[in-house]
Design an enzyme around this catalytic site. Structure first.
Site, short mmCIF file in Angstrom:
data_model
loop_
_atom_site.label_atom_id
_atom_site.label_comp_id
_atom_site.label_asym_id
_atom_site.label_seq_id
_atom_site.Cartn_x
_atom_site.Cartn_y
_atom_site.Cartn_z
N ASP A 322 -22.22 -38.95 18.36
CA ASP A 322 -21.72 -40.21 18.88
C ASP A 322 -21.86 -40.23 20.40
OD1 ASP A 322 -20.17 -42.40 19.70
OD2 ASP A 322 -18.78 -42.19 18.01
N HIS A 323 -22.73 -41.11 20.91
CA HIS A 323 -23.04 -41.14 22.34
C HIS A 323 -21.86 -41.65 23.17
CE1 HIS A 323 -25.43 -40.72 25.75
NE2 HIS A 323 -26.41 -41.58 25.52
N ARG A 324 -20.86 -42.23 22.54
CA ARG A 324 -19.69 -42.67 23.29
C ARG A 324 -18.92 -41.48 23.86
NH1 ARG A 324 -16.78 -46.30 18.81
NH2 ARG A 324 -17.43 -44.46 17.61
N PHE A 326 -20.38 -38.04 23.79
CA PHE A 326 -21.25 -36.93 24.19
C PHE A 326 -22.55 -37.46 24.78
CE2 PHE A 326 -18.92 -35.74 20.31
CZ PHE A 326 -18.12 -34.73 20.81
#
Length: 351
Positions: A322-324, A326
Site C-alpha cells: 500500500d503506497h499510502r 510505504f
C-alpha cells in the site's frame, strides 16, 4: 407461543452482508437446538448456521441466492412449552444422500443449486454466464481494494538452490520432509520481525500494528480464491505451520472453513509455483497492507561472484504493498530481507 427471530450474525470483522445458499429445513418442521438450519456465504466463507433454540419453523423469508444484511431476520421459530423433540425429523443427519452430478451438494446432502461455477443467466442464451455468489463476493472485495489502495509492486529473484539441496538432504538422511510453502511462511514471519510495519491493517487512514503474525494463505478452490490464515506463525515451528496449512487448505476446498479461519489476518502469501508463470501484481487483501507472491522456480545461468557462469534454481517473488504507508524503498528493503533469509538462513526454518 413465543416467536424467536433468528438474526443474521456478524461472522467476520466489517461484515455487512452475505447470501443465503440453502435452507436445510422447511416451514412447519420441528427442530432441536444446534440442528443445522441454513447455509450462508459471507466474506469468502461458506458456513452452516445451527438453530439457537428448539421449536417449529414458522417463516423462511428468503430464497437461495438472496442477499442478506447483518441483523436481518433470516428465520422465525415458534417456541412453545409443548414443543418436544420426539417428533423431530432426523433426516438432516443422513450425510450419504444420493448425489446428482448436475448439481453441487454440501455435506448434509442439501442441493445448493446456485453453486456450480458457471450458472446460466438466460436458459435461451447459453453464452451468458452469471457469476455465482462466491464470485460476486470476490469481485466486490478486489474491486474495493483496487479502487481504494494505491498498489505498488516490487520484483526480485531468489536463489533457492542451496535451500532445495538442504531440503533433499534432510529428507534422504533424516526422514524430514517439509514442503516449501511452510518454509516460505516462516521466512516471511522472520522478515516481519525486521519490518514490523508491514504486519498491519489499515484503520481509519492509519496503520494498526499487530504483535502476532497471522499469515494468510491464498488457496485456489473450485469456487474461487479464499484466504484463511495461520495464527501466530512467529510462535510456531515449521512442522506445526505445515500441519495447519494442510488443515486450512482441506477445509477451504471442502467448503468447511470456520468463522475464525479468515479473520484477523495481518499479511498474505500466495504461492502459485505449482501453477507456473513468471511474475504478477496481486491485489492486496484489504484491510491488510501487503501481499507476498512466489512463482515457479526455474533453472537459470547465473554469473557467480567470481564471474563464473553457473546454473542455479531461481525463484521469482513479488511484494505488492500500500503506497499510502510505504514508499518503493521500503518495499525493496522488505523484499531484499526475505531474499537474504531464503538464500542464507534457510536452515533455521527446518526446525
Amino acid at each position: 407461543m413465543t416467536k424467536f427471530e433468528f438474526l443474521f450474525p456478524e461472522l467476520g470483522e466489517g461484515l455487512a452482508e452475505g447470501y443465503i445458499v440453502a435452507y436445510m429445513v422447511k416451514e412447519g418442521d420441528r427442530v432441536v437446538e444446534d440442528q443445522p438450519l441454513v447455509e450462508v456465504q459471507t466474506d469468502k466463507v461458506t458456513t452452516v448456521l445451527p438453530s439457537p433454540v428448539a421449536g417449529v419453523i414458522d417463516i423462511l423469508p428468503y430464497n437461495p441466492g438472496d442477499v442478506i444484511c447483518v441483523n436481518d431476520i433470516i428465520i422465525i421459530i415458534n417456541q412453545g412449552e409443548d414443543e418436544g423433540a420426539e417428533d423431530v425429523s432426523h433426516g438432516w443427519l443422513e450425510l450419504a444422500a444420493t448425489k446428482d452430478k448436475k448439481h453441487s451438494w454440501n455435506e448434509f446432502g442439501i442441493n445448493l443449486g446456485i453453486y456450480p461455477n458457471a450458472v446460466l443467466d438466460d436458459p435461451i442464451d447459453d453464452s451468458i454466464i452469471k457469476m455465482t455468489s462466491m464470485r460476486k463476493e470476490i469481485a466486490n472485495i478486489v474491486t474495493k481494494s483496487y479502487k481504494t489502495i494505491p498498489h505498488v509492486t516490487v520484483f526480485a529473484e531468489v536463489d533457492i538452490t542451496n535451500l532445495l539441496s538442504h531440503k533433499e538432504n534432510l529428507k534422504k538422511h533424516k526422514g524430514v520432509n517439509v514442503s516449501l510453502t511452510p518454509i516460505f511462511v516462516k521466512a516471511l514471519s522472520q522478515t516481519l520481525k525486521q519490518h514490523p510495519m508491514f504486519n498491519a491493517n489499515e484503520h481509519n487512514g492509519s496503520l494498526k500494528l499487530f504483535p502476532g503474525h497471522n499469515i494468510g494463505i491464498a488457496v485456489d478452490t473450485d469456487e474461487g480464491v479464499v484466504i484463511p490464515n495461520i495464527k501466530q506463525v512467529n510462535e510456531k515451528s515449521v512442522h506445526t505451520v505445515a500441519d495447519e496449512i494442510t488443515e486450512l487448505v482441506e477445509r477451504a476446498r471442502s467448503k468447511k472453513m470456520l468463522f475464525t479461519d479468515s479473520r484477523e489476518g495481518t499479511i498474505t502469501i500466495s504461492n502459485v509455483g505449482a501453477i507456473g508463470g513468471g511474475y504478477a501484481t496481486p491485489i492486496i487483501f484489504a484491510p491488510q497492507v501487503a501481499i507476498l507472491a512466489l512463482y515457479r522456480a526455474e533453472k537459470k545461468a547465473v554469473v557467480s561472484e567470481n564471474d563464473a557462469i553457473v546454473v542455479r534454481k531461481m525463484l521469482p517473488i513479488t511484494l505488492t504493498f500500500d503506497h499510502r504507508f510505504f514508499d518503493g524503498a521500503d518495499g525493496l528493503r522488505f523484499i531484499n530481507t526475505i531474499k537474504v533469509h531464503l538464500e542464507d538462513h534457510y536452515e533455521a526454518y527446518f526446525h
